[in-house]
Design a protein around this motif. Structure first.
Motif, mmCIF file in Angstrom:
data_model
loop_
_atom_site.group_PDB
_atom_site.id
_atom_site.type_symbol
_atom_site.label_atom_id
_atom_site.label_comp_id
_atom_site.label_asym_id
_atom_site.label_seq_id
_atom_site.Cartn_x
_atom_site.Cartn_y
_atom_site.Cartn_z
ATOM 1 N N THR A 118 0.832 -1.209 0.000
ATOM 2 C CA THR A 118 0.000 0.000 0.000
ATOM 3 C C THR A 118 0.864 1.255 0.000
ATOM 4 O O THR A 118 0.582 2.223 -0.723
ATOM 5 N N TYR A 119 1.920 1.242 0.790
ATOM 6 C CA TYR A 119 2.819 2.401 0.814
ATOM 7 C C TYR A 119 3.464 2.616 -0.557
ATOM 8 O O TYR A 119 3.599 3.763 -1.015
ATOM 9 N N TRP A 122 0.976 4.376 -2.889
ATOM 10 C CA TRP A 122 0.859 5.816 -2.615
ATOM 11 C C TRP A 122 2.143 6.561 -2.968
ATOM 12 O O TRP A 122 2.096 7.719 -3.390
ATOM 13 N N SER A 123 3.277 5.882 -2.813
ATOM 14 C CA SER A 123 4.542 6.517 -3.184
ATOM 15 C C SER A 123 4.625 6.736 -4.685
ATOM 16 O O SER A 123 5.090 7.786 -5.151
ATOM 17 N N LEU A 127 1.813 10.692 -3.318
ATOM 18 C CA LEU A 127 0.859 11.211 -2.340
ATOM 19 C C LEU A 127 1.316 10.966 -0.905
ATOM 20 O O LEU A 127 0.529 11.163 0.030
ATOM 21 N N THR A 128 2.579 10.514 -0.735
ATOM 22 C CA THR A 128 3.098 10.433 0.621
ATOM 23 C C THR A 128 3.331 11.853 1.143
ATOM 24 O O THR A 128 3.520 12.790 0.368
ATOM 25 N N PRO A 133 -3.584 9.385 1.836
ATOM 26 C CA PRO A 133 -3.552 7.954 2.197
ATOM 27 C C PRO A 133 -4.273 7.617 3.495
ATOM 28 O O PRO A 133 -4.575 6.446 3.736
ATOM 29 N N GLY A 137 -8.117 5.186 0.968
ATOM 30 C CA GLY A 137 -8.282 3.740 0.860
ATOM 31 C C GLY A 137 -9.674 3.274 1.239
ATOM 32 O O GLY A 137 -10.118 2.198 0.806
ATOM 33 N N LYS A 204 -0.838 4.880 10.562
ATOM 34 C CA LYS A 204 -0.828 5.502 9.237
ATOM 35 C C LYS A 204 -0.189 6.889 9.242
ATOM 36 O O LYS A 204 0.641 7.185 8.376
ATOM 37 N N TYR A 208 3.023 7.927 6.846
ATOM 38 C CA TYR A 208 2.872 8.799 5.678
ATOM 39 C C TYR A 208 3.201 10.268 5.940
ATOM 40 O O TYR A 208 3.513 10.989 4.997
#
Length: 272
Positions: A118-119, A122-123, A127-128, A133, A137, A204, A208
Motif C-alpha cells: 500500500t505504501y 501511494w509513493s 501522495l506520501t 492515504p 483507501g 498511518k 505517511y
C-alpha cells in the motif's frame, strides 16, 4: 430484586472502566510535582496546564486535521460499503455467496501484510506526506461494514424494492431513495465506528506524514510525548492535558449519536 445482581455488576464494570479516565482528568489538573500523587481529587488545582498544552504545540491545527481526515474516512467507507452491501443483498447471481465469503476473508489479512504494498502504491502516486492515504483507501469499502450493512438490508422486505422497480425506479434510485433512508441507523454505526478508528489511528500518520502541519492528533500526541515526556522535559501535566483534549471530542460525538448508535447496533443484531 432479581435485577439487583445485574445492576450491581453493570455499575461495578462502569466504575472500573471509568476510573482511568477520571484519573487522567484529575492528574492533568495538578501541578507538575503532584501529577503522580495518590487520590482522584486534583489538589492542588492547576487548570493552566491546558492553556500551556494548547500553546506549546499546534493542537488546534491537529484537531482540525483529525476532524477533516475522520469525516472523510468515515463518509468514504460508509457510502462505499453501503453500495457493495446493497449489491450483495438485492441482486441474486451465481457465486454470490462465494464472492461474499471472499470479501469477508479479507478481514483475516493483518494490516502488516498489506502495509508495504500500500505504501508503494501511494509513493508511486506521489501522495506520501499528504493526508490522502489516511482516508482514500476507504473508498473501496470495508469487509466488516459490508457485512454489517448487508445484514441490515436483508432484514428489509424485498417487496419494497420490487414495487419501486415496477414504478420505474432505477437501481441507483433504489439505493438512494429507498434503501439509504431505511438503513440510516446502521449507516450511523458504521460512520461512528470508522470515525473513532481514524481519530485514534497512529500507525498511518507515522508512516505517511512528515510535515508537522499535517499531523493528526495521535501523531501530534506522539510529538508531545517525545518533547514533554520520555526523554524530554518531564512535563507530564502537558502530556496528560493534551490526552484529555484528544479524548473529549469522541465522548461528545458518542453522546450526541448515542440513541441512534445503540438503535443501529441492536437492530442489526436482532434482524441479522
Amino acid at each position: 430484586m432479581r435485577r439487583l445482581p445485574y445492576l450491581a455488576a453493570s455499575t461495578g464494570a462502569a466504575v472500573l472502566f471509568t476510573l482511568p479516565f477520571v484519573w487522567l482528568i484529575s492528574a492533568s489538573l495538578r501541578p507538575r510535582e503532584y501529577v503522580f500523587g495518590t487520590g482522584f481529587l486534583p489538589l492542588p488545582f492547576a487548570p493552566a496546564n491546558y492553556a500551556e498544552a494548547w500553546s506549546a504545540v499546534p493542537l488546534p491545527t491537529w484537531l482540525f486535521n483529525s476532524v477533516l481526515v475522520g469525516v472523510a474516512a468515515a463518509a468514504a467507507v460508509t457510502i462505499s460499503s453501503a453500495w457493495v452491501a446493497f449489491g450483495f443483498a438485492y441482486f441474486r447471481f451465481p457465486g454470490r455467496d462465494l464472492l461474499f465469503g471472499l470479501v469477508l476473508a479479507t478481514m483475516m489479512l493483518p494490516f502488516a501484510v498489506t502495509m508495504i504494498p500500500t505504501y508503494l502504491i501511494w509513493s508511486e502516486l506521489r501522495l506520501t506526506d499528504t493526508q490522502v492515504p489516511l482516508w482514500a483507501g476507504n473508498l473501496f469499502g470495508s469487509a466488516f461494514y459490508i457485512f454489517l450493512l448487508r445484514q441490515f438490508l436483508l432484514s428489509l422486505p424485498r417487496e419494497y424494492f420490487e414495487a419501486a422497480r415496477v414504478d420505474g425506479a432505477s437501481y441507483p434510485q433504489l439505493f438512494w431513495k429507498l434503501a439509504f433512508p431505511l438503513i440510516r441507523p446502521a449507516l450511523l454505526v458504521a460512520f461512528v465506528f470508522e470515525f473513532k478508528a481514524s481519530w485514534t489511528d497512529l500507525l498511518k500518520p507515522l508512516i505517511y506524514l512528515r510535515n508537522e502541519e499535517l499531523f493528526t492528533l495521535p501523531r501530534g500526541l506522539k510529538v508531545v510525548l517525545d518533547r514533554f515526556g520520555y526523554g524530554g522535559e518531564q512535563q507530564w501535566e502537558v502530556v496528560l492535558a493534551g490526552s484529555v483534549i484528544a479524548t473529549v471530542p469522541m465522548l461528545v460525538l458518542f453522546f450526541l449519536a448515542q440513541r441512534h448508535f445503540v438503535e443501529g447496533i441492536a437492530t442489526s443484531g436482532r434482524k441479522g
